[in-house]
Design a protein around this motif. Structure first.
Motif, PDB file in Angstrom:
ATOM      1  N   CYS A   1     -27.420 -32.763 -61.148  1.00  0.00           N
ATOM      2  CA  CYS A   1     -27.283 -33.964 -60.379  1.00  0.00           C
ATOM      3  C   CYS A   1     -25.689 -34.096 -59.552  1.00  0.00           C
ATOM      4  O   CYS A   1     -24.706 -33.906 -60.420  1.00  0.00           O
ATOM      5  N   ARG A   2     -25.743 -34.186 -58.483  1.00  0.00           N
ATOM      6  CA  ARG A   2     -24.490 -34.230 -57.609  1.00  0.00           C
ATOM      7  C   ARG A   2     -24.388 -35.513 -56.849  1.00  0.00           C
ATOM      8  O   ARG A   2     -23.316 -36.254 -56.589  1.00  0.00           O
ATOM      9  N   ARG A   3     -25.545 -36.200 -56.070  1.00  0.00           N
ATOM     10  CA  ARG A   3     -25.580 -37.178 -55.287  1.00  0.00           C
ATOM     11  C   ARG A   3     -26.172 -38.555 -55.881  1.00  0.00           C
ATOM     12  O   ARG A   3     -26.940 -38.526 -56.480  1.00  0.00           O
ATOM     13  N   PHE A   4     -25.584 -39.651 -55.436  1.00  0.00           N
ATOM     14  CA  PHE A   4     -26.407 -40.907 -55.498  1.00  0.00           C
ATOM     15  C   PHE A   4     -26.072 -41.804 -54.544  1.00  0.00           C
ATOM     16  O   PHE A   4     -25.065 -41.506 -53.684  1.00  0.00           O
ATOM     17  N   VAL A   5     -27.034 -42.869 -54.463  1.00  0.00           N
ATOM     18  CA  VAL A   5     -26.945 -43.823 -53.323  1.00  0.00           C
ATOM     19  C   VAL A   5     -26.308 -45.178 -53.954  1.00  0.00           C
ATOM     20  O   VAL A   5     -26.935 -45.549 -54.976  1.00  0.00           O
ATOM     21  N   SER A   6     -25.373 -45.848 -53.145  1.00  0.00           N
ATOM     22  CA  SER A   6     -24.950 -47.052 -53.731  1.00  0.00           C
ATOM     23  C   SER A   6     -25.447 -48.335 -52.389  1.00  0.00           C
ATOM     24  O   SER A   6     -25.456 -47.800 -51.349  1.00  0.00           O
ATOM     25  N   ALA A   7     -25.713 -49.348 -52.916  1.00  0.00           N
ATOM     26  CA  ALA A   7     -26.099 -50.435 -51.919  1.00  0.00           C
ATOM     27  C   ALA A   7     -25.172 -51.706 -52.232  1.00  0.00           C
ATOM     28  O   ALA A   7     -24.520 -51.876 -53.185  1.00  0.00           O
ATOM     29  N   SER A   8     -24.876 -52.410 -51.109  1.00  0.00           N
ATOM     30  CA  SER A   8     -23.790 -53.320 -51.189  1.00  0.00           C
ATOM     31  C   SER A   8     -24.098 -54.639 -50.345  1.00  0.00           C
ATOM     32  O   SER A   8     -24.865 -54.600 -49.443  1.00  0.00           O
ATOM     33  N   LYS A   9     -23.379 -55.603 -50.508  1.00  0.00           N
ATOM     34  CA  LYS A   9     -23.615 -57.167 -50.014  1.00  0.00           C
ATOM     35  C   LYS A   9     -23.123 -56.916 -48.561  1.00  0.00           C
ATOM     36  O   LYS A   9     -23.456 -57.605 -47.748  1.00  0.00           O
ATOM     37  N   ASP A  10     -22.238 -55.762 -48.371  1.00  0.00           N
ATOM     38  CA  ASP A  10     -21.636 -55.545 -46.668  1.00  0.00           C
ATOM     39  C   ASP A  10     -22.849 -55.255 -45.909  1.00  0.00           C
ATOM     40  O   ASP A  10     -22.454 -54.933 -44.787  1.00  0.00           O
ATOM     41  N   GLY A  11     -23.791 -54.842 -46.297  1.00  0.00           N
ATOM     42  CA  GLY A  11     -25.150 -54.487 -45.479  1.00  0.00           C
ATOM     43  C   GLY A  11     -25.186 -52.934 -45.238  1.00  0.00           C
ATOM     44  O   GLY A  11     -26.038 -52.360 -44.420  1.00  0.00           O
ATOM     45  N   ASP A  12     -24.485 -52.157 -45.992  1.00  0.00           N
ATOM     46  CA  ASP A  12     -24.515 -50.565 -45.857  1.00  0.00           C
ATOM     47  C   ASP A  12     -25.126 -50.216 -47.193  1.00  0.00           C
ATOM     48  O   ASP A  12     -25.087 -50.477 -48.124  1.00  0.00           O
ATOM     49  N   ALA A  13     -25.513 -48.647 -47.292  1.00  0.00           N
ATOM     50  CA  ALA A  13     -25.908 -48.122 -48.127  1.00  0.00           C
ATOM     51  C   ALA A  13     -25.245 -46.938 -48.038  1.00  0.00           C
ATOM     52  O   ALA A  13     -25.066 -46.318 -46.740  1.00  0.00           O
ATOM     53  N   ARG A  14     -24.370 -46.241 -49.110  1.00  0.00           N
ATOM     54  CA  ARG A  14     -23.740 -45.062 -48.907  1.00  0.00           C
ATOM     55  C   ARG A  14     -24.243 -44.027 -50.084  1.00  0.00           C
ATOM     56  O   ARG A  14     -24.432 -44.107 -51.130  1.00  0.00           O
ATOM     57  N   ILE A  15     -24.400 -42.661 -49.391  1.00  0.00           N
ATOM     58  CA  ILE A  15     -24.536 -41.508 -50.200  1.00  0.00           C
ATOM     59  C   ILE A  15     -23.187 -40.910 -50.525  1.00  0.00           C
ATOM     60  O   ILE A  15     -22.238 -40.595 -49.984  1.00  0.00           O
ATOM     61  N   TRP A  16     -23.116 -40.528 -52.048  1.00  0.00           N
ATOM     62  CA  TRP A  16     -21.837 -39.975 -52.517  1.00  0.00           C
ATOM     63  C   TRP A  16     -22.135 -38.649 -53.316  1.00  0.00           C
ATOM     64  O   TRP A  16     -23.213 -38.581 -53.677  1.00  0.00           O
TER      65      TRP A  16
ATOM     66  N   THR B   1     -28.838 -55.545 -40.779  1.00  0.00           N
ATOM     67  CA  THR B   1     -28.148 -56.886 -40.433  1.00  0.00           C
ATOM     68  C   THR B   1     -27.824 -57.684 -41.269  1.00  0.00           C
ATOM     69  O   THR B   1     -26.575 -58.627 -41.081  1.00  0.00           O
ATOM     70  N   LEU B   2     -28.057 -57.849 -42.631  1.00  0.00           N
ATOM     71  CA  LEU B   2     -27.695 -58.501 -43.561  1.00  0.00           C
ATOM     72  C   LEU B   2     -27.527 -57.687 -44.924  1.00  0.00           C
ATOM     73  O   LEU B   2     -27.790 -56.482 -44.976  1.00  0.00           O
ATOM     74  N   ALA B   3     -27.296 -58.448 -46.170  1.00  0.00           N
ATOM     75  CA  ALA B   3     -27.089 -57.618 -47.256  1.00  0.00           C
ATOM     76  C   ALA B   3     -27.802 -56.917 -47.722  1.00  0.00           C
ATOM     77  O   ALA B   3     -29.224 -57.305 -47.689  1.00  0.00           O
ATOM     78  N   VAL B   4     -27.610 -55.539 -48.259  1.00  0.00           N
ATOM     79  CA  VAL B   4     -28.588 -54.701 -48.764  1.00  0.00           C
ATOM     80  C   VAL B   4     -28.629 -55.162 -50.232  1.00  0.00           C
ATOM     81  O   VAL B   4     -27.668 -55.207 -51.255  1.00  0.00           O
ATOM     82  N   THR B   5     -29.856 -55.515 -50.653  1.00  0.00           N
ATOM     83  CA  THR B   5     -29.902 -56.070 -52.126  1.00  0.00           C
ATOM     84  C   THR B   5     -30.585 -55.280 -53.121  1.00  0.00           C
ATOM     85  O   THR B   5     -30.365 -55.365 -54.373  1.00  0.00           O
ATOM     86  N   CYS B   6     -31.253 -54.206 -52.505  1.00  0.00           N
ATOM     87  CA  CYS B   6     -31.951 -53.177 -53.502  1.00  0.00           C
ATOM     88  C   CYS B   6     -31.924 -51.737 -52.837  1.00  0.00           C
ATOM     89  O   CYS B   6     -32.050 -51.582 -51.938  1.00  0.00           O
ATOM     90  N   VAL B   7     -31.839 -50.856 -53.797  1.00  0.00           N
ATOM     91  CA  VAL B   7     -32.021 -49.383 -53.333  1.00  0.00           C
ATOM     92  C   VAL B   7     -32.785 -48.554 -54.281  1.00  0.00           C
ATOM     93  O   VAL B   7     -32.674 -48.563 -55.433  1.00  0.00           O
TER      94      VAL B   7
ATOM     95  N   GLN C   1     -31.708 -58.626 -47.161  1.00  0.00           N
ATOM     96  CA  GLN C   1     -31.934 -59.800 -46.699  1.00  0.00           C
ATOM     97  C   GLN C   1     -32.461 -60.182 -45.147  1.00  0.00           C
ATOM     98  O   GLN C   1     -32.599 -61.290 -44.742  1.00  0.00           O
ATOM     99  N   ASP C   2     -32.373 -59.091 -44.457  1.00  0.00           N
ATOM    100  CA  ASP C   2     -32.867 -59.226 -43.082  1.00  0.00           C
ATOM    101  C   ASP C   2     -34.450 -59.057 -43.174  1.00  0.00           C
ATOM    102  O   ASP C   2     -35.019 -58.903 -41.988  1.00  0.00           O
ATOM    103  N   CYS C   3     -34.907 -58.925 -44.220  1.00  0.00           N
ATOM    104  CA  CYS C   3     -36.507 -59.247 -44.360  1.00  0.00           C
ATOM    105  C   CYS C   3     -37.356 -57.754 -44.110  1.00  0.00           C
ATOM    106  O   CYS C   3     -38.335 -57.608 -44.085  1.00  0.00           O
ATOM    107  N   THR C   4     -36.416 -56.759 -43.943  1.00  0.00           N
ATOM    108  CA  THR C   4     -36.941 -55.376 -43.759  1.00  0.00           C
ATOM    109  C   THR C   4     -36.624 -54.462 -45.011  1.00  0.00           C
ATOM    110  O   THR C   4     -35.715 -54.584 -45.881  1.00  0.00           O
TER     111      THR C   4
END
Length: 456
Positions: free
Chosen positions: A210-225, A240-246, A259-262
């Protein structure tokens, strides 16, 4: 096994799997046949070398008595073919927890996140005291105190091969740790502007080690590391709003709820948006995958087998994943502030398979059983509801707690060396209510601010 064909005191039945695929043609079963006899028939028809346990359901009701008794009690007509759904059960059985085996002290503030290692030998915990701690489950003693965060540790997640642990804080930073030493694997990973709301690793059956993981944030983005490159390789922007789960799915795509309902579906080589799932009228609070347990534990199962190479582990993890997934597509369930849930098959359609209603307050947490056959949902209406994980039909409601049922970072697993053991970790000082499944999918545990735990 010979099956009687005379119709006297017999009933014509059709055995089907959870996806509705028939196991041969309809056949006559004696009315005195119960679950044990039906299990023998299914094992015979499937040519199982190892005899497996099965549960049987008629119209979503589990068959616990002989067929004749069930038909008489429910006044079911024998003039039509009776459809019976068979579901394989875990070959091990969890013993319900009935006492506190140990209190593991060490953190100086509330424990905000806990996660068991995929092999069930270690426990990681994150706290408001800004530390991550690693514990030995065999001795129930501390192993390492991991320092480096500057704020509360909100999220924690193991890679499915057990080689890495990553934690996310309220400051928006991520830190990778070596579970064997408790030391950080390099400097903190920076990029998010607000606190971390979720972490999910790429499944080991797709990429080992395993090398990669994804993080979600209140800033509205998700990032792959990439933990080897020590940097963010892809930024998933579009909400357009916070990412609550990934969630990182077994098919190789990433699901983000906001939180943008999508709910957005992303491919992971270039970070392109490939599908958007719409339907909720308010914030999406929680996502769960039908294969989540297999994705989280990878190649490790109740046998405790160890693997000599990443390739061997990848092969075993793929076999476990395919076994849980079956012939049906991977399913996703979402819970929302609009009091509803949706069951999706994102690989098939961007339209929901079904809408699941019944809660009287917002749905804060949804969770598939380890075998993917059931969904449990927690709500502010003080109840936990059980749903069929394949069809989305309502099955039962569990009441008894006197406070709202909140989402919480909670983990529950069996010890692989001793499959009869049942470990749960709870910090009742900071939780309102919680729930989780036992590893054999037979038990559901819930806890509340009323200081009680209930096993169903």
């Amino acid at each position: 096994m010979e099956i009687e064909t005379e119709t006297t005191n017999n009933v014509m039945c059709l055995l089907t799997d959870p996806e509705g695929n028939p196991l041969g043609a309809p056949m006559y079963f004696p009315q005195n046949a119960g679950p044990q006899q039906l299990s023998q028939i299914v094992n015979k028809l499937l040519n199982n070398e190892e005899k497996l346990p099965y549960a049987f359901y008629i119209s979503d009701h589990e068959l616990l008595v002989p067929l004749g008794s069930y038909l008489e009690k429910h006044k079911v007509s024998v003039e039509k073919v009776l459809s019976i759904v068979y579901q394989p059960q875990a070959v091990f059985r969890i013993r319900p927890v009935n006492r506190c085996s140990a209190t593991i002290a060490g953190h100086t503030e509330a424990v905000l996140s806990v996660a068991f290692s995929p092999d069930g030998r270690q426990l990681a915990s994150g706290s408001g005291d800004t530390t991550v701690r690693l514990w030995d489950l065999n001795t129930q003693t501390p192993m390492f105190k991991c320092t480096g965060h500057k704020n509360w540790v909100l999220c924690i997640a193991w890679s499915a091969d057990g080689k890495h642990l990553v934690s996310g804080s309220k400051a928006g930073e991520l830190q990778c740790w070596d579970p064997q030493t408790g030391k950080p694997s390099g400097n903190p990973l920076s990029g998010h502007k607000k606190w971390i709301t979720g972490i999910s690793w790429e499944p080991v059956h797709l990429n080992a080690p395993c090398r990669r993981f994804v993080s979600a944030s209140k800033d509205g983005d998700a990032r792959i590391w990439d933990v080897s490159l020590r940097k963010c390789v892809i930024c998933l922007s579009g909400h357009t709003l916070a990412v609550t789960c990934v969630k990182w799915g077994g098919d190789g795509v990433i699901y983000t709820g906001s939180q943008d309902c999508t709910i957005k579906v992303w491919e992971t080589t270039q970070g392109k948006l490939i599908r958007e799932l719409k339907g909720h009228g308010h914030w999406v609070n929680s996502l769960a995958l039908s294969t989540e347990y297999a994705l989280r534990t990878g190649a490790f199962d109740h046998t405790g087998k160890q693997y000599s190479s990443p390739e061997e582990m990848k092969k075993a993890a793929l076999e476990r994943y395919n076994k849980i997934k079956g012939n049906a597509p991977e399913r996703l369930v979402s819970g929302s502030d609009d009091f509803t849930m949706f069951l999706w098959e994102p690989a098939v359609s961007k339209q929901p398979k079904t809408r699941m209603t019944g809660h009287q307050q917002l749905v804060n947490h949804v969770y598939f059983s380890p075998d993917g056959q059931w969904v449990a949902s927690a709500s502010f209406d003080k109840s936990i509801k059980l749903w069929n994980g394949t069809t989305g039909k309502f099955v039962a409601v569990f009441r008894g707690h006197v406070g709202p049922v909140y989402q919480i970072r909670f983990e529950l697993i069996y010890c692989f060396r001793y499959p009869s053991n049942f470990y749960c970790v709870v910090d009742m000082s900071c939780c309102m209510s919680l729930y989780s499944w036992s590893a054999d999918s037979r038990l559901l545990l819930s806890g509340s601010k009323d200081s009680t735990l209930k096993v169903t």
